[in-house]
Scaffold this active site. Sequence first.
Site, PDB file in Angstrom:
ATOM      1  N   ASP A 183      33.232  25.029 -34.519  1.00 28.15           N
ATOM      2  CA  ASP A 183      32.863  26.221 -33.748  1.00 28.15           C
ATOM      3  C   ASP A 183      31.404  26.523 -34.054  1.00 28.15           C
ATOM      4  OD1 ASP A 183      34.595  29.088 -32.676  1.00 28.15           O
ATOM      5  OD2 ASP A 183      32.415  29.016 -32.942  1.00 28.15           O
ATOM      6  N   THR A 210      42.957  39.508 -22.342  1.00 26.05           N
ATOM      7  CA  THR A 210      41.736  38.803 -22.715  1.00 26.05           C
ATOM      8  C   THR A 210      41.036  38.337 -21.449  1.00 26.05           C
ATOM      9  OG1 THR A 210      42.914  38.037 -24.657  1.00 26.05           O
ATOM     10  CG2 THR A 210      40.837  36.953 -24.167  1.00 26.05           C
ATOM     11  N   GLU A 258      45.151  28.267 -10.352  1.00 27.67           N
ATOM     12  CA  GLU A 258      46.481  28.772 -10.726  1.00 27.67           C
ATOM     13  C   GLU A 258      47.096  29.551  -9.571  1.00 27.67           C
ATOM     14  OE1 GLU A 258      46.215  30.869 -14.471  1.00 27.67           O
ATOM     15  OE2 GLU A 258      45.629  29.070 -15.546  1.00 27.67           O
ATOM     16  N   HIS A 266      50.979  29.764 -17.366  1.00 27.78           N
ATOM     17  CA  HIS A 266      50.065  30.726 -18.015  1.00 27.78           C
ATOM     18  C   HIS A 266      50.847  31.842 -18.727  1.00 27.78           C
ATOM     19  CE1 HIS A 266      45.666  32.331 -17.826  1.00 27.78           C
ATOM     20  NE2 HIS A 266      46.262  32.677 -18.955  1.00 27.78           N
ATOM     21  N   CYS A 270      45.920  25.912 -24.259  1.00 22.24           N
ATOM     22  CA  CYS A 270      46.519  27.230 -23.970  1.00 22.24           C
ATOM     23  C   CYS A 270      45.416  28.271 -23.884  1.00 22.24           C
ATOM     24  CB  CYS A 270      47.522  27.621 -25.056  1.00 22.24           C
ATOM     25  SG  CYS A 270      49.009  26.615 -25.076  1.00 22.24           S
ATOM     26  N   ARG A 275      39.833  34.144 -33.437  1.00 17.07           N
ATOM     27  CA  ARG A 275      41.110  34.685 -33.924  1.00 17.07           C
ATOM     28  C   ARG A 275      42.271  33.753 -33.636  1.00 17.07           C
ATOM     29  NH1 ARG A 275      38.484  38.986 -32.440  1.00 17.07           N
ATOM     30  NH2 ARG A 275      38.054  40.596 -33.984  1.00 17.07           N
ATOM     31  N   GLY A 319      50.706  32.408 -22.153  1.00 19.95           N
ATOM     32  CA  GLY A 319      50.178  32.681 -23.498  1.00 19.95           C
ATOM     33  C   GLY A 319      50.312  34.133 -23.933  1.00 19.95           C
ATOM     34  N   ARG A 373      41.835  28.240 -21.543  1.00 20.65           N
ATOM     35  CA  ARG A 373      41.353  28.498 -20.183  1.00 20.65           C
ATOM     36  C   ARG A 373      41.354  27.183 -19.412  1.00 20.65           C
ATOM     37  NH1 ARG A 373      42.436  33.236 -19.848  1.00 20.65           N
ATOM     38  NH2 ARG A 373      41.068  34.939 -20.401  1.00 20.65           N
TER      39      ARG A 373
END
Length: 542
Positions: free
Chosen positions: A175, A78, A265, A283, A234, A155, A285, A236
């Site tokens: 949203d 992603t 990061e 990171h 979880c 999603r 996920g 960005r």
Amino acid sequence: MARAALGSVLLSDPLDPCCAQLLRAAGIRAREQPGLSPPQLLAEIQDCDGLIVRSATKVTAEVIEAGKKLQVIGRAGTGVDNVDVEAATRRGILVMNTPTGNSLSAAELTCGMILCLARQIPQAAASMKDGKWARKQFMGTELHGKSLGILGLGRIGREVATRMQAFGMKTIGYDPVITPEDSAAFGVQQLPLERIWPLCDFITVHTPLLPSTTGLLNDSTFAKCRRGVQVVNCARGGIVDEGALLRALQSGQCGGAALDVFTEEPPRDRALVNHPNVICCPHLGASTREAQRRCGKEIAQQFVGLALGTALAGAVNGQALGCALDPQTRPWIALGRALGLLLQTLAGPVQGALQVCTLGAPLQKAGTYLSPAVATGLLEGAGHKHVNLVNALLLAQEAGVKVTATEGEAVPEPGGGDSALQLALPGTPFKLVGSLQGSTPVLQELNGAAFPQPVPLAGHLLLYRAPAGASPLPAVLGLLGAAQVRLQSYHGSRAVRGEEWSCLGLSEPAGALAGAAHHVTEAFALSLEPCAAASRGAALPR
Ligand code: 9EZ
């Protein structure tokens, strides 16, 4: 057009073996070379048509420039944080990712984080490993009946919602692009953000990182929350402002936070990581075999679809390109390109505003792919090399052409359907109207002069204007004959302001017929690819 396809694709990160297998099964040479040093990558990329990366490879402008044959960059995951998308777009290189392959893994990690926050599982485990038996220190909270605020209901957000509903949590959320009816279908009541803050025991964010979502949780919004609210990021790094989070943890306004992502990061500033009420991961996920396999498979399938010219999925900078593969829209793209080329031929160097107006309901929203198509023709006509639907708008803008798309009502035209494409240069007489006959692009109108029989925009054309009734055709035919050029079609416009336009279809390029200018007011030659040679099978259709 030659079948460019994808000969050789470099896989420069560790990817699931199915990725290379799927590419090879489609006849694409897949070179698996993970762990290249930056200089090695610059050497290896030179003869590659495509590049697939995960997270480790940094696809810089330098890498993109070194990839002389590069047509497409794919990220198995992603986002495209490790790809210089602007540099790729400038070179006309398509960038793709796999936005959905990680969703379930990201949602599961989020749910794990919520459970860990509620019961301090990581802290309790660390205490045990430290030789302790500290039962009083770890009194937790039950999730049943608590409220979870889910910010971002794509999603991942909705998978989190349905899973946490199984624990008896009340799921509310927000949203801007999901309707309340849609979110009600997965059990999330949508509320304005201002009403969400004071209701939540837990908040989890699942938005992209945008200016509007950076610091979504900040000093001001933390202040509107319940004292002791627990927060999960979880998604960005930066959606939860790190300074504000540390202050909220220190004051007790935030009771605990779970972080999988950081603005930097790895984070050099360890203040959050070291806080006792923070639990965190490096990171992770997407770090499941299933997600990696899915992303490897999806990016390979997307490359194969592109190579075959059958589908374009997951494109980050290629919306117009996707439409070029759709049999419904491909002829319209060809029309846009032909009209752009014709406009450039008639008007000379185009500067300033160029209006692309789509007429009729079938072309609603078509401006988004027809503007790049028009710009492609315009720039090709001006002699630009390496123009395609990916870079056309960027290059046009840099050449001083500002393309704006508008929509209008269709005016029924002779021979035309119920939709048309119109180009205009405001402040000049230049205006073109075209449409399709079947799948053939046709010119309907030139600077206000309508053609009773629309002119097919294909092959070698000679256009000229002359005083109405002057009949320069015999003289022009004489020139054609002398140059051994055969006349294949003739179209004449209605007279406007005492002038008529003629458009001749020729067997050869009409460049040698500059002599025609003696018999007419003004003449223009242009050559277009035959319609049948539209871009099937090419990796990157123009
Ligand atoms: C913003 C968002 C969600 C959000 C989600 C998406 C563009 N956008 N913005 C604020 N896709 C929750 C709060």
